[in-house]
Motif scaffolding. Structure first.
Motif, mmCIF file in Angstrom:
data_model
loop_
_atom_site.group_PDB
_atom_site.id
_atom_site.type_symbol
_atom_site.label_atom_id
_atom_site.label_comp_id
_atom_site.label_asym_id
_atom_site.label_seq_id
_atom_site.Cartn_x
_atom_site.Cartn_y
_atom_site.Cartn_z
ATOM 1 N N LEU A 37 0.846 -1.192 0.000
ATOM 2 C CA LEU A 37 0.000 0.000 0.000
ATOM 3 C C LEU A 37 0.882 1.243 0.000
ATOM 4 C CD1 LEU A 37 -2.610 -1.070 2.727
ATOM 5 C CD2 LEU A 37 -2.858 -1.257 0.243
ATOM 6 N N CYS A 38 0.464 2.248 -0.791
ATOM 7 C CA CYS A 38 1.187 3.517 -0.836
ATOM 8 C C CYS A 38 0.184 4.659 -0.756
ATOM 9 C CB CYS A 38 2.013 3.631 -2.105
ATOM 10 S SG CYS A 38 1.046 3.685 -3.628
ATOM 11 N N ASP A 39 0.684 5.867 -0.451
ATOM 12 C CA ASP A 39 -0.209 7.022 -0.429
ATOM 13 C C ASP A 39 -0.360 7.573 -1.840
ATOM 14 O OD1 ASP A 39 2.042 8.537 -1.002
ATOM 15 O OD2 ASP A 39 2.265 9.316 1.024
ATOM 16 N N THR A 40 -1.116 8.655 -1.988
ATOM 17 C CA THR A 40 -1.418 9.198 -3.316
ATOM 18 C C THR A 40 -0.212 9.831 -3.994
ATOM 19 O OG1 THR A 40 -2.176 11.228 -2.247
ATOM 20 C CG2 THR A 40 -3.840 9.583 -2.789
ATOM 21 N N LEU A 41 0.872 10.038 -3.245
ATOM 22 C CA LEU A 41 2.110 10.570 -3.823
ATOM 23 C C LEU A 41 3.100 9.458 -4.146
ATOM 24 C CD1 LEU A 41 2.634 13.709 -1.555
ATOM 25 C CD2 LEU A 41 1.604 13.590 -3.831
ATOM 26 N N GLY A 42 2.697 8.224 -3.900
ATOM 27 C CA GLY A 42 3.549 7.081 -4.219
ATOM 28 C C GLY A 42 4.480 6.655 -3.112
ATOM 29 N N ALA A 43 4.387 7.305 -1.950
ATOM 30 C CA ALA A 43 5.240 6.910 -0.825
ATOM 31 C C ALA A 43 4.739 5.598 -0.228
ATOM 32 C CB ALA A 43 5.243 8.004 0.242
ATOM 33 N N VAL A 44 5.638 4.638 -0.064
ATOM 34 C CA VAL A 44 5.268 3.318 0.457
ATOM 35 C C VAL A 44 4.908 3.425 1.934
ATOM 36 C CG1 VAL A 44 6.090 0.989 0.934
ATOM 37 C CG2 VAL A 44 6.690 2.112 -1.217
ATOM 38 N N LYS A 45 3.721 2.941 2.281
ATOM 39 C CA LYS A 45 3.266 2.936 3.668
ATOM 40 C C LYS A 45 3.201 1.524 4.233
ATOM 41 C CE LYS A 45 2.773 7.361 3.918
ATOM 42 N NZ LYS A 45 3.556 8.170 4.866
ATOM 43 N N VAL A 46 2.869 0.563 3.382
ATOM 44 C CA VAL A 46 2.892 -0.853 3.773
ATOM 45 C C VAL A 46 3.659 -1.597 2.690
ATOM 46 C CG1 VAL A 46 1.536 -2.917 4.299
ATOM 47 C CG2 VAL A 46 0.676 -0.668 4.976
ATOM 48 N N LYS A 47 4.790 -2.141 3.042
ATOM 49 C CA LYS A 47 5.632 -2.826 2.070
ATOM 50 C C LYS A 47 4.911 -4.047 1.493
ATOM 51 C CE LYS A 47 9.961 -1.316 4.203
ATOM 52 N NZ LYS A 47 11.232 -1.734 4.848
ATOM 53 N N PRO A 48 5.284 -4.458 0.279
ATOM 54 C CA PRO A 48 4.630 -5.619 -0.340
ATOM 55 C C PRO A 48 4.612 -6.821 0.595
ATOM 56 C CG PRO A 48 6.076 -4.548 -1.910
ATOM 57 C CD PRO A 48 6.323 -3.880 -0.593
ATOM 58 N N PHE A 49 3.417 -7.410 0.730
ATOM 59 C CA PHE A 49 3.268 -8.477 1.719
ATOM 60 C C PHE A 49 2.377 -9.616 1.266
ATOM 61 C CE2 PHE A 49 -0.246 -5.627 2.227
ATOM 62 C CZ PHE A 49 -1.330 -6.407 2.593
ATOM 63 N N THR A 50 1.660 -9.466 0.134
ATOM 64 C CA THR A 50 0.710 -10.510 -0.243
ATOM 65 C C THR A 50 0.573 -10.611 -1.754
ATOM 66 O OG1 THR A 50 -1.543 -11.360 0.088
ATOM 67 C CG2 THR A 50 -1.308 -8.992 -0.194
ATOM 68 N N VAL A 51 0.173 -11.766 -2.210
ATOM 69 C CA VAL A 51 -0.242 -11.945 -3.599
ATOM 70 C C VAL A 51 -1.762 -11.895 -3.638
ATOM 71 C CG1 VAL A 51 1.755 -13.368 -4.203
ATOM 72 C CG2 VAL A 51 -0.312 -14.467 -3.338
ATOM 73 N N GLY A 52 -2.314 -11.762 -4.836
ATOM 74 C CA GLY A 52 -3.753 -11.943 -5.017
ATOM 75 C C GLY A 52 -4.642 -10.821 -4.559
ATOM 76 N N MET A 53 -4.157 -9.560 -4.538
ATOM 77 C CA MET A 53 -5.071 -8.458 -4.214
ATOM 78 C C MET A 53 -5.913 -8.171 -5.453
ATOM 79 S SD MET A 53 -4.340 -4.697 -2.535
ATOM 80 C CE MET A 53 -3.600 -5.414 -1.075
ATOM 81 N N VAL A 54 -7.223 -8.351 -5.352
ATOM 82 C CA VAL A 54 -8.083 -8.304 -6.534
ATOM 83 C C VAL A 54 -9.026 -7.104 -6.567
ATOM 84 C CG1 VAL A 54 -7.990 -10.789 -6.919
ATOM 85 C CG2 VAL A 54 -9.744 -9.859 -5.401
ATOM 86 N N ASP A 55 -9.229 -6.428 -5.432
ATOM 87 C CA ASP A 55 -10.169 -5.311 -5.420
ATOM 88 C C ASP A 55 -9.963 -4.494 -4.157
ATOM 89 O OD1 ASP A 55 -12.151 -3.640 -6.263
ATOM 90 O OD2 ASP A 55 -13.807 -5.034 -5.946
ATOM 91 N N PHE A 56 -10.451 -3.266 -4.166
ATOM 92 C CA PHE A 56 -10.426 -2.456 -2.955
ATOM 93 C C PHE A 56 -11.430 -1.323 -3.073
ATOM 94 C CE2 PHE A 56 -7.813 0.125 -5.657
ATOM 95 C CZ PHE A 56 -7.905 1.422 -5.182
ATOM 96 N N VAL A 57 -11.833 -0.783 -1.929
ATOM 97 C CA VAL A 57 -12.735 0.358 -1.868
ATOM 98 C C VAL A 57 -12.253 1.296 -0.776
ATOM 99 C CG1 VAL A 57 -15.028 1.096 -1.112
ATOM 100 C CG2 VAL A 57 -14.835 -0.664 -2.848
#
Length: 296
Positions: A37-57
């Motif tokens: 997960l990153c913020d709207t400026l592209g700064a990483v807030k949660v480092k890559p941790f999972t495969v298979g993210m398919v949707d979000f709201v």
């Protein structure tokens, strides 16, 4: 050994407890096969941790995120701090909303509702739809029934048409809500059976109701270019691409039409009739066929 273990523990904690603010809008991003997960400026807030993210709201005004992960054939939903809101549910897919905690769930072409991350309506109906008074119309085969906002059966699954009569519901001082249900015969005779719900559920829409929704999984420039090149290859091989929806491509061929499945890498259906993308049907692709002014 104790010191080494402690250093390892501290390093792991640092990786999985990154600094995320309470009201911070976070978007999924992918690095290789992993999502973070990153913020709207592209700064990483949660480092890559999972495969298979398919949707979000993302839900305004506090910008809380709900992120859907499909892994090993099961569905999980997490928040922006990676807290599991729904853990490894045995579902094919879910449809989440930014307006409520109601989640439509799908399994084996059946449908149900998860509310506040608990099963509210079991995934055993052919169709479930939200209707007035925060109630749900459910269908099995050709018969319909109604479940209210408290999970109570208001109308049994015995009718073909369920509606609400305007005259009974227009009184603002009445705390009851009225429904009318009809079978095939009473529908054509203009008759029906009246049902009374426990109360009127009144809820004002929030100010952000009409705000634009943030809902997509972004791809990199190289991925977009690769996709466009693939489209060109498909057109050169099969014919003109008429429309694209998710994993399906409708192609106008030299003779008739065809449906190309991206995941299979081939034409899965051909017809002399005109083919149009119709709509998603509980996770299945549905197509509209046209020929000589007729449809199927």
């Amino acid at each position: 050994m104790k010191i080494i273990y402690l250093l390892f523990l501290l390093s792991v904690t640092a990786v999985f407890s990154q600094n995320t603010k309470k009201n911070e809008l976070l978007l999924p991003y992918r690095d290789g096969n992993l999502w973070g997960l990153c913020d709207t400026l592209g700064a990483v807030k949660v480092k890559p941790f999972t495969v298979g993210m398919v949707d979000f709201v993302i839900t305004p005004p506090d910008f809380k995120g709900k992120y859907v992960i499909k892994k090993n054939g099961k569905i999980s939903i997490i928040d922006q701090c990676k807290k599991k809101l729904l853990a490894e549910a045995n579902l094919d897919s879910v449809s989440i909303s930014r307006f409520s905690n109601d989640i439509f769930a799908y399994k084996n072409n059946k449908m149900g509702v998860i509310r506040d991350f608990n099963v509210f309506i079991p995934v055993e109906y052919d169709e479930v739809s939200s209707v007035s008074n925060e109630s749900y119309q459910v269908r099995k085969g050709t018969k319909k029934g109604l479940i209210n906002s408290k999970g109570k059966w208001v109308i049994p699954i015995e009718y073909s048409v369920i509606d609400w009569p305007w005259e009974q519901n227009k009184d603002e001082n009445n705390d009851k809500f009225y429904w009318i249900a009809k079978d095939e015969k009473s529908y054509w005779e203009g008759k029906g059976v009246d049902f009374t719900d426990d109360r009127v559920v009144a809820k004002e829409l929030p100010e952000w109701y009409n705000a634009p929704v943030i809902r997509s999984i972004h791809t990199t420039e190289s991925e977009r270019e690769a996709k466009q090149n693939n489209y060109k290859r498909i057109e050169n091989t099969y014919g003109e691409i008429v429309s694209v929806s998710d994993n399906m491509i409708i192609i106008k061929m030299k003779e008739g039409y065809g449906v190309y499945a991206m995941d299979k890498g081939k034409i899965i259906f051909k017809s002399d009739d005109k083919i149009e993308m119709f709509r998603s049907n509980h996770g299945y692709a549905t197509f509209l066929m046209k020929k000589n002014g007729q449809m199927g």
